[in-house]
Every structure is written in structure tokens, then in C-alpha cells.
Design an enzyme around this catalytic site. Sequence first.
Site, mmCIF file in Angstrom:
data_model
loop_
_atom_site.group_PDB
_atom_site.id
_atom_site.type_symbol
_atom_site.label_atom_id
_atom_site.label_comp_id
_atom_site.label_asym_id
_atom_site.label_seq_id
_atom_site.Cartn_x
_atom_site.Cartn_y
_atom_site.Cartn_z
ATOM 1 N N HIS A 9 66.116 62.860 54.601
ATOM 2 C CA HIS A 9 65.230 62.184 53.367
ATOM 3 C C HIS A 9 63.889 61.771 54.092
ATOM 4 O O HIS A 9 63.830 60.499 54.516
ATOM 5 C CB HIS A 9 66.007 60.929 52.779
ATOM 6 C CG HIS A 9 65.428 60.204 51.597
ATOM 7 N ND1 HIS A 9 66.073 60.142 50.313
ATOM 8 C CD2 HIS A 9 63.993 59.972 51.315
ATOM 9 C CE1 HIS A 9 65.278 59.806 49.395
ATOM 10 N NE2 HIS A 9 64.179 59.289 49.975
ATOM 11 N N HIS A 11 59.774 61.832 53.411
ATOM 12 C CA HIS A 11 58.740 62.299 52.188
ATOM 13 C C HIS A 11 57.356 62.775 53.026
ATOM 14 O O HIS A 11 56.956 61.967 53.918
ATOM 15 C CB HIS A 11 58.184 61.065 51.516
ATOM 16 C CG HIS A 11 59.207 60.706 50.331
ATOM 17 N ND1 HIS A 11 59.301 61.301 48.849
ATOM 18 C CD2 HIS A 11 60.324 60.086 50.524
ATOM 19 C CE1 HIS A 11 60.411 60.780 48.294
ATOM 20 N NE2 HIS A 11 60.992 59.925 49.107
ATOM 21 N N ASP A 13 54.141 62.741 52.208
ATOM 22 C CA ASP A 13 53.315 61.910 51.953
ATOM 23 C C ASP A 13 53.309 60.278 52.689
ATOM 24 O O ASP A 13 52.361 59.720 52.971
ATOM 25 C CB ASP A 13 52.776 61.834 50.443
ATOM 26 C CG ASP A 13 53.956 61.491 49.678
ATOM 27 O OD1 ASP A 13 55.084 61.421 49.984
ATOM 28 O OD2 ASP A 13 53.724 61.295 48.542
ATOM 29 N N GLY A 165 59.718 58.614 42.726
ATOM 30 C CA GLY A 165 58.932 57.678 41.695
ATOM 31 C C GLY A 165 59.248 56.492 41.391
ATOM 32 O O GLY A 165 60.511 55.976 41.955
ATOM 33 N N HIS A 192 66.697 60.336 43.529
ATOM 34 C CA HIS A 192 66.437 58.819 44.059
ATOM 35 C C HIS A 192 67.083 58.035 42.910
ATOM 36 O O HIS A 192 66.933 58.089 41.918
ATOM 37 C CB HIS A 192 65.025 58.734 44.061
ATOM 38 C CG HIS A 192 64.381 59.157 45.344
ATOM 39 N ND1 HIS A 192 63.894 60.182 45.381
ATOM 40 C CD2 HIS A 192 63.884 58.323 46.203
ATOM 41 C CE1 HIS A 192 63.226 60.068 46.585
ATOM 42 N NE2 HIS A 192 63.107 59.122 47.130
ATOM 43 N N GLU A 195 68.051 52.509 43.776
ATOM 44 C CA GLU A 195 67.159 51.984 44.813
ATOM 45 C C GLU A 195 66.715 50.831 44.198
ATOM 46 O O GLU A 195 66.385 49.768 44.538
ATOM 47 C CB GLU A 195 66.168 53.099 45.257
ATOM 48 C CG GLU A 195 64.997 52.615 46.410
ATOM 49 C CD GLU A 195 63.979 53.410 46.452
ATOM 50 O OE1 GLU A 195 63.601 54.374 45.628
ATOM 51 O OE2 GLU A 195 63.201 53.433 47.410
ATOM 52 N N ASP A 272 62.933 57.971 55.026
ATOM 53 C CA ASP A 272 62.318 57.942 53.785
ATOM 54 C C ASP A 272 60.846 58.068 54.034
ATOM 55 O O ASP A 272 60.140 59.279 53.798
ATOM 56 C CB ASP A 272 62.483 56.389 53.141
ATOM 57 C CG ASP A 272 62.143 56.544 51.624
ATOM 58 O OD1 ASP A 272 62.184 57.633 51.346
ATOM 59 O OD2 ASP A 272 62.304 55.612 51.120
#
Length: 326
Positions: A9, A11, A13, A165, A192, A195, A272
Site C-alpha cells: 500500500h 501511493h 503521489d 479519497g 480504502h 480509515e 501509505d
Amino acid sequence: MPKAYIELHLHLDGAITPEIARMLADSQGILLPEDEKELERQLSVSEDCRSLNDFLQCFSLPLSLMQTAQAIEKAVYLVQENIRKDGVIYGEIRFAPQLHCQKGLTQEEAVQAALAGLSRSTLACNLILCCMRGEDTAEANAETLRLAVKYLTEDGGVVAIDLAGAEGLYPTRDYETLFRTAKEKGVPFTIHAGEADGSESVQSAVEFGAARIGHGVRVRQDEKLMNQLAQKHICLEMCPTSNYQTRAVEDMSQYPIREFLKRGLCVTVNTDDMAISRTNIQKEFAYLREFLGLTEVEEEQLMENAIQSAFTTQERKDELRKRCFV
Ligand code: ADE
Ligand code: ZN
């Protein structure tokens, strides 16, 4: 102590360090703050982050640097090199193609660029395409899913989709059609969930057929759901530092990872958004060891869980097992 790490996991960005940002900016003639501290501040989460919604504000700068095919390719390659240096031997990098279309790129061009970046590194890596929660994302998400179907492979490319998101604003249940289609088309998915929203969000993800759950920390309140997750062997991709920063858990001494392991849940540890959270996989494990008393046996279980849950082939898993447990 594991000799090697696996990242399920991560990302794209969220993994743009100041160093990568400068490389991307320089090659595009984009000006960044000259002061190193200021750039770091702009690329990472602040102390007063109160929620996932606050946290998600940090992504506009890294995204603005990845709006061309060359930049995406370079970023994917550089992130892989960074995690390889951290000891990662297998990674799954996720990104949302629809967030890379600000300057006219199509989602497909973004995916092709990411695939080109992937093939430049020697690290074993796969891509997860993120669909996005939001007011108006249905069409873009359908296109992301179409691309996942088109490019889906068992290893060395696109292996799954995700939903990222603002979970607190856009509940998981609203994405049923998207995941029904993914299921029909045979595209594996992680979502996701649990969370920023409660266990009902995870329940929806399980009902849709998610193979894995991003985070899932909030299932703690729900005995029945925890049993269901254990029985179905659904992987929880837990990300301790991120969970603290988004206030998914208030008190880290109560972080439920060891409790989940004891209950037989298929838990894994991940970063993450390593740059935004100023972490890496080694720091995540060190934190769990030092502050929660994670044992070596538990650590090995976490690695084994990651291998079992990776979106890859049996051959790759066998190879990873050999490298992790020599
Ligand atoms: N996008 C990047 N990081 C995320 C997170 N922790 N939750 C949801 N979407 C994200
Ligand atoms: Zn995430």
C-alpha cells in the site's frame, strides 16, 4: 528482523520526496521553493493535521509535478529506486490516472507512462489503479476500470484497482456499481475502508468482494466483522504512521495491529504516503517494535501475510518467500 520488506500500500503521489520533486520540477521548468525546509513543509503533512480530509490537502503539489508522460514515468522509476534502497523486494505502487489529466493527458497515457517507468527498475513491482471517491467521479472511475481490464496482468503491470479519497465524505456503499463491474470483469480489488469511516464501510467493501482492505483500523469495534475478515482471509493493509496522522486512531498505544494478529486477521504493514508522512517501511516496523512490542514471530507473520495477499503470481510468491525467510 526481516531481511527484506514488502509494500502493498504505497501511493505514487504520496511518495514524492523533496529530492524527487526537484528532479521532476527541473526537467519541466517548474519553480519550487529554493529553501529546502520550505519545500519539505509543502510536501509533508503538518503537525496540526486533524483528519483524512486535512491530510488529502497535501497532494496537490506532488500531483502538479506529474502531469506529463515523462514526469509520471520518471516518478514511478524514482519511487521504485527509493523503496528498493529501503530493502523492499516487492512493491505495489498505486496511483489514480484521473488525477494526472490536468494538462491534457488521457488516463490511458498516464497508465502507459507508469508502465514504462515500472519496466525501467529492476525491482519487482506492480501497479494498482485507484478510482476516486468524489462528487463527480463516476465516469472517470469507469474509464479507470476499463483500463484495468485492458492492461490487467498477473505480474509486471496493472494487477488490481482501488478506491481512494475522502471516505468520510463519500461512503463506500455508493461505489457498488463500480465494484460489481470489476468483479464481473475479473479485476481484483482493494478498497480504502475503515480509515475515516466506521466498520460499515469495511462491511460494504467485503460485500462487494474486496480481496484486501486499505487500513481497516476501525473494524475493531465489530466482533462479527473481524471474524468474517479472518475467515475469508481478507488482508488488511495497515499503515501506522498515516493512521496516526489522519486520526484514524487517537491513541497509538491502542493501535490494534497485535490484537488483529492474535485474532488471526491477515494484517500487513505498509507506508501509505511515505513522503507526505515522512516515513519508510523500516521506520514503520521499528515503530511497531519499539512502541508496541511487536515480536519477531509476529513480524514474520506480517511478512507471510503480505506474500499471501500480494496481487501477483504463485511463482513470484514462492520467490519472495525464499528471499524473506532465508
Ligand atoms: N490517497 C492517498 N492517501 C490516502 C489515504 N490514506 N486514504 C485515502 N486516499 C488516499
Ligand atoms: Zn492509502
